[in-house]
Write a protein that holds these residues in place. Sequence first.
Motif, short mmCIF file in Angstrom:
data_model
loop_
_atom_site.label_atom_id
_atom_site.label_comp_id
_atom_site.label_asym_id
_atom_site.label_seq_id
_atom_site.Cartn_x
_atom_site.Cartn_y
_atom_site.Cartn_z
N ALA A 1 5.11 -1.41 4.32
CA ALA A 1 3.67 -1.67 4.34
C ALA A 1 3.02 -0.91 5.49
O ALA A 1 3.66 -0.62 6.49
CB ALA A 1 3.41 -3.17 4.47
N ARG A 2 1.75 -0.60 5.33
CA ARG A 2 1.00 0.07 6.39
C ARG A 2 -0.35 -0.64 6.53
O ARG A 2 -0.99 -0.98 5.54
CB ARG A 2 0.79 1.54 6.04
N VAL B 1 -9.32 -4.18 7.97
CA VAL B 1 -7.94 -3.69 8.00
C VAL B 1 -7.51 -3.40 6.58
O VAL B 1 -7.52 -4.29 5.71
CB VAL B 1 -6.99 -4.73 8.65
N VAL B 2 -7.14 -2.14 6.33
CA VAL B 2 -6.68 -1.72 5.03
C VAL B 2 -5.18 -1.92 4.98
O VAL B 2 -4.44 -1.38 5.79
CB VAL B 2 -7.05 -0.24 4.78
N GLN C 1 -2.53 9.90 2.53
CA GLN C 1 -1.18 10.46 2.69
C GLN C 1 -0.12 9.39 2.48
O GLN C 1 0.90 9.63 1.83
CB GLN C 1 -1.03 11.08 4.07
N HIS C 2 -0.37 8.20 3.01
CA HIS C 2 0.58 7.10 2.84
C HIS C 2 0.74 6.76 1.36
O HIS C 2 1.85 6.50 0.89
CB HIS C 2 0.11 5.88 3.64
N ILE D 1 -3.93 0.65 -2.07
CA ILE D 1 -4.38 -0.42 -1.17
C ILE D 1 -4.15 -1.76 -1.86
O ILE D 1 -4.57 -1.96 -3.00
CB ILE D 1 -5.86 -0.25 -0.79
N LYS D 2 -3.47 -2.66 -1.16
CA LYS D 2 -3.20 -3.99 -1.71
C LYS D 2 -4.35 -4.95 -1.40
O LYS D 2 -4.72 -5.77 -2.23
CB LYS D 2 -1.90 -4.54 -1.14
#
Length: 199
Positions: free
Chosen positions: A52-53, A196-197, A43-44, A185-186
Amino acid sequence: MSFRTISVSLITVVIAALASLQAADTSRPMADSFAKKVALINQHAERSPSSARRTTLSESELNSWFAFRAQPLLPTGLTQPKVTIVGNGKLMGSATVDLEAIARERGKGGSLDVWSYLGGRLPLNVTGVLHTKDGQGRFELQAADISGVPVPKTLLQELLSFYTRSAEKPQGVRLDDPFALPAGIKQIEVGQAQAVVVQ
């Protein structure tokens, strides 16, 4: 479940395809938690936000998802995947592989083909380091064995190719090839017992 959702889940493992010990505790609620977090990651990505998330996925959640939800998504002949998230990028993975299915598929190789001598369902263990940066990932293989017997990288590549072939990639995935991380995803920070994504 979308292809991107499956990709995020499998990349957390490699990620795919890869570790040797099962988490001490698995449960349906933890499997549900993992699935919800993957949905939030997707969703992000769809919102294309500027902020950033960071989403933390625990080893127990991942192994619970494998135990209770992953089976319909796994390729035929690959069962009981488990992951240990060691830390500093290192992952250990295990799964049971059906070597008879591979031998049947490759049975055209004749008596000199090593696959013609293999059979049964055996445990595959893989250890390596996941490197991710700027939306790209790469898995660095450190060791692999089948039932405790070390296997060369070429044999592991044959297994990976067999299980990842598709219409788009008839030769399957190459072990050393870098890959694009899905869902914006970075990077994936692999710590002890969690990943941690970062989007």
